[in-house]
Design a protein around this motif. Sequence first.
Motif, PDB file in Angstrom:
ATOM      1  N   VAL A 113       0.823  -1.211   0.000  1.00 27.26           N
ATOM      2  CA  VAL A 113       0.000   0.000   0.000  1.00 27.26           C
ATOM      3  C   VAL A 113       0.859   1.264   0.000  1.00 27.26           C
ATOM      4  O   VAL A 113       0.510   2.278  -0.618  1.00 27.26           O
ATOM      5  CB  VAL A 113      -0.956  -0.008   1.210  1.00 27.26           C
ATOM      6  N   GLY A 114       2.011   1.206   0.696  1.00 27.12           N
ATOM      7  CA  GLY A 114       2.811   2.414   0.897  1.00 27.12           C
ATOM      8  C   GLY A 114       3.271   3.091  -0.377  1.00 27.12           C
ATOM      9  O   GLY A 114       3.032   4.301  -0.567  1.00 27.12           O
ATOM     10  N   PRO A 115       3.945   2.390  -1.300  1.00 23.65           N
ATOM     11  CA  PRO A 115       4.408   3.065  -2.516  1.00 23.65           C
ATOM     12  C   PRO A 115       3.272   3.624  -3.365  1.00 23.65           C
ATOM     13  O   PRO A 115       3.391   4.713  -3.933  1.00 23.65           O
ATOM     14  CB  PRO A 115       5.159   1.953  -3.261  1.00 23.65           C
ATOM     15  N   ALA A 116       2.149   2.880  -3.457  1.00 18.79           N
ATOM     16  CA  ALA A 116       1.023   3.383  -4.245  1.00 18.79           C
ATOM     17  C   ALA A 116       0.460   4.659  -3.623  1.00 18.79           C
ATOM     18  O   ALA A 116       0.119   5.611  -4.334  1.00 18.79           O
ATOM     19  CB  ALA A 116      -0.064   2.314  -4.337  1.00 18.79           C
ATOM     20  N   THR A 117       0.368   4.672  -2.287  1.00 21.99           N
ATOM     21  CA  THR A 117      -0.125   5.876  -1.605  1.00 21.99           C
ATOM     22  C   THR A 117       0.804   7.054  -1.852  1.00 21.99           C
ATOM     23  O   THR A 117       0.363   8.169  -2.183  1.00 21.99           O
ATOM     24  CB  THR A 117      -0.247   5.604  -0.093  1.00 21.99           C
ATOM     25  N   PHE A 118       2.093   6.829  -1.678  1.00 15.13           N
ATOM     26  CA  PHE A 118       3.062   7.894  -1.908  1.00 15.13           C
ATOM     27  C   PHE A 118       2.999   8.361  -3.363  1.00 15.13           C
ATOM     28  O   PHE A 118       2.990   9.568  -3.642  1.00 15.13           O
ATOM     29  CB  PHE A 118       4.463   7.382  -1.577  1.00 15.13           C
ATOM     30  N   GLY A 119       2.945   7.406  -4.304  1.00 14.64           N
ATOM     31  CA  GLY A 119       2.909   7.759  -5.717  1.00 14.64           C
ATOM     32  C   GLY A 119       1.673   8.543  -6.103  1.00 14.64           C
ATOM     33  O   GLY A 119       1.747   9.509  -6.868  1.00 14.64           O
ATOM     34  N   LEU A 120       0.511   8.140  -5.587  1.00 12.88           N
ATOM     35  CA  LEU A 120      -0.722   8.859  -5.896  1.00 12.88           C
ATOM     36  C   LEU A 120      -0.685  10.283  -5.355  1.00 12.88           C
ATOM     37  O   LEU A 120      -1.125  11.229  -6.031  1.00 12.88           O
ATOM     38  CB  LEU A 120      -1.925   8.111  -5.328  1.00 12.88           C
ATOM     39  N   LEU A 121      -0.172  10.447  -4.139  1.00 11.31           N
ATOM     40  CA  LEU A 121      -0.045  11.798  -3.576  1.00 11.31           C
ATOM     41  C   LEU A 121       0.926  12.638  -4.396  1.00 11.31           C
ATOM     42  O   LEU A 121       0.690  13.833  -4.634  1.00 11.31           O
ATOM     43  CB  LEU A 121       0.431  11.706  -2.123  1.00 11.31           C
ATOM     44  N   LEU A 122       2.022  12.018  -4.850  1.00 11.75           N
ATOM     45  CA  LEU A 122       3.006  12.734  -5.656  1.00 11.75           C
ATOM     46  C   LEU A 122       2.398  13.193  -6.979  1.00 11.75           C
ATOM     47  O   LEU A 122       2.596  14.341  -7.415  1.00 11.75           O
ATOM     48  CB  LEU A 122       4.216  11.827  -5.899  1.00 11.75           C
ATOM     49  N   VAL A 123       1.643  12.298  -7.629  1.00 12.64           N
ATOM     50  CA  VAL A 123       1.030  12.652  -8.909  1.00 12.64           C
ATOM     51  C   VAL A 123      -0.041  13.715  -8.714  1.00 12.64           C
ATOM     52  O   VAL A 123      -0.148  14.671  -9.499  1.00 12.64           O
ATOM     53  CB  VAL A 123       0.445  11.387  -9.567  1.00 12.64           C
ATOM     54  N   ARG A 124      -0.837  13.561  -7.651  1.00 18.02           N
ATOM     55  CA  ARG A 124      -1.944  14.498  -7.424  1.00 18.02           C
ATOM     56  C   ARG A 124      -1.441  15.912  -7.147  1.00 18.02           C
ATOM     57  O   ARG A 124      -1.981  16.898  -7.662  1.00 18.02           O
ATOM     58  CB  ARG A 124      -2.800  14.006  -6.247  1.00 18.02           C
ATOM     59  N   TRP A 125      -0.380  16.045  -6.334  1.00 16.11           N
ATOM     60  CA  TRP A 125       0.086  17.366  -5.928  1.00 16.11           C
ATOM     61  C   TRP A 125       1.325  17.822  -6.697  1.00 16.11           C
ATOM     62  O   TRP A 125       1.748  18.981  -6.543  1.00 16.11           O
ATOM     63  CB  TRP A 125       0.385  17.369  -4.421  1.00 16.11           C
ATOM     64  N   ASN A 126       1.941  16.908  -7.482  1.00 13.58           N
ATOM     65  CA  ASN A 126       3.146  17.236  -8.254  1.00 13.58           C
ATOM     66  C   ASN A 126       4.221  17.861  -7.365  1.00 13.58           C
ATOM     67  O   ASN A 126       4.915  18.809  -7.738  1.00 13.58           O
ATOM     68  CB  ASN A 126       2.822  18.176  -9.412  1.00 13.58           C
ATOM     69  N   SER A 127       4.350  17.312  -6.169  1.00 12.96           N
ATOM     70  CA  SER A 127       5.315  17.818  -5.204  1.00 12.96           C
ATOM     71  C   SER A 127       5.631  16.701  -4.217  1.00 12.96           C
ATOM     72  O   SER A 127       4.730  15.951  -3.812  1.00 12.96           O
ATOM     73  CB  SER A 127       4.757  19.030  -4.442  1.00 12.96           C
ATOM     74  N   TYR A 128       6.886  16.611  -3.808  1.00  8.33           N
ATOM     75  CA  TYR A 128       7.258  15.618  -2.812  1.00  8.33           C
ATOM     76  C   TYR A 128       6.889  16.049  -1.399  1.00  8.33           C
ATOM     77  O   TYR A 128       6.886  15.228  -0.473  1.00  8.33           O
ATOM     78  CB  TYR A 128       8.757  15.339  -2.886  1.00  8.33           C
ATOM     79  N   ALA A 129       6.582  17.334  -1.201  1.00  5.39           N
ATOM     80  CA  ALA A 129       6.311  17.818   0.154  1.00  5.39           C
ATOM     81  C   ALA A 129       5.086  17.139   0.763  1.00  5.39           C
ATOM     82  O   ALA A 129       5.105  16.731   1.937  1.00  5.39           O
ATOM     83  CB  ALA A 129       6.117  19.337   0.133  1.00  5.39           C
ATOM     84  N   VAL A 130       4.013  16.992  -0.015  1.00  6.65           N
ATOM     85  CA  VAL A 130       2.777  16.428   0.533  1.00  6.65           C
ATOM     86  C   VAL A 130       2.945  14.964   0.927  1.00  6.65           C
ATOM     87  O   VAL A 130       2.603  14.578   2.055  1.00  6.65           O
ATOM     88  CB  VAL A 130       1.608  16.621  -0.456  1.00  6.65           C
ATOM     89  N   PRO A 131       3.450  14.085   0.054  1.00  2.00           N
ATOM     90  CA  PRO A 131       3.596  12.692   0.493  1.00  2.00           C
ATOM     91  C   PRO A 131       4.545  12.518   1.669  1.00  2.00           C
ATOM     92  O   PRO A 131       4.277  11.713   2.562  1.00  2.00           O
ATOM     93  CB  PRO A 131       4.112  11.965  -0.762  1.00  2.00           C
TER      94      PRO A 131
END
Length: 400
Positions: free
Chosen positions: A354-372
């Motif tokens: 679950v972890g990488p998919a969650t991180f990846g979805l947050l990264l794609v959604r916000w286009n920033s590493y800060a949020v994930p």
Amino acid sequence: MAGRWLLLAVLTASYGAGAFGMLGISPLSPSLVEGFALSRLQVALLVPSIYLGGLFFSLPGGRLADRLGVRTSLLGGLALGAAGLAAGAWAPGFLEFLACLFVAGIGWSVVNPALGRAIIDLFPVRERGVAMGIKQMGLTLGGVASALVLPSIAAALGWRAAIVTCGVVVSLPVALTWRVLGPLGRAAAGAVGAPERAGTGHWAWLRRPALLVFFATGLVLGMVQAAVLSYLPLYAVQALGFDAIGAGLLVACSQAGGAVSRLALGAASDRWLTGQRSLWLALTGAVGAIIFAAYAAWPVSAPGLAGALAFASGVGAYGWVGVFFVISAEVGGRRAAGLLSGVAFAAIVVGLLVGPATFGLLLVRWNSYAVPWAVFAALAMLVTAATVVAGPAIDRERES
């Protein structure tokens, strides 16, 4: 058992060889992105593909360790893992490559329960923390070695040569340690054929709320670990400006932090608060929360400081694993150490998936590493809070 420290050294080296191949997928991710033309979200499938097999086979793997003994289950798992990686080196496309990683992961899922069984068989209570910490150092040292070696092999010879290297290293214990591990070739007395006590059936742990909380913390910590494994190299390249080899060095720093902290926390949990090992889980969660919050708020590209932060991130992402497996094996006792280690591994695997998919979805959604990174800092702090609150009940479940 006489010679238990020598056997531990062999087990640790075998675990490190397996980790070289399995964890080597992480520092190879930039090369795999180029080789398969992967998107950011597809990267999230690499590490989970290895651990998906664990979701289905870690509990059967735990029963195999209890019934067949450590040697057969450990080396059989490594042999299957090596075969899957070797096949992956010849995969014609990304989906076929993921399928090969899945097969390798089935073999890898047997290794942790077998090693948990070995620690219970070989060591008394007051040596198990340091023994598990030493064993877990094999994992992170294997990860350090793969992070240092594999990106250079991929740069010089291509990613397929690097994957072949992974398979060869994983196969080495199978070829070299069968006779040495002879004392662990049989199931422990009481593991096979003995009647189960009331309340100790295969699924009795589902009726124990403290254990459910404990395994839930493993799930969340697995999410954190997999996110760091999957995205720290890309974060280093895309946000900090490192090249692929520099990113591999940061991964090596994080793995080194995990190796040192697993040994230190294992020794500390034997010497201090032995009856409250769960507090050491809370400590690693707090360290992870601080470092991930720093990643969210303050991207650091200076090599020395970036390496120091990566080292500390390894404490939070990897340092907890040894203590976690000690607790799970002690809960199982001599009858079911392998099974409960398998349950613990399965809980972690869910988080790894679950972890990488969650991180990846947050990264794609916000286009920033800060949020994930901020979200995963909050998850790490949640583990600390839950473990502090439920810790006394968790520790009471442990057997000596």
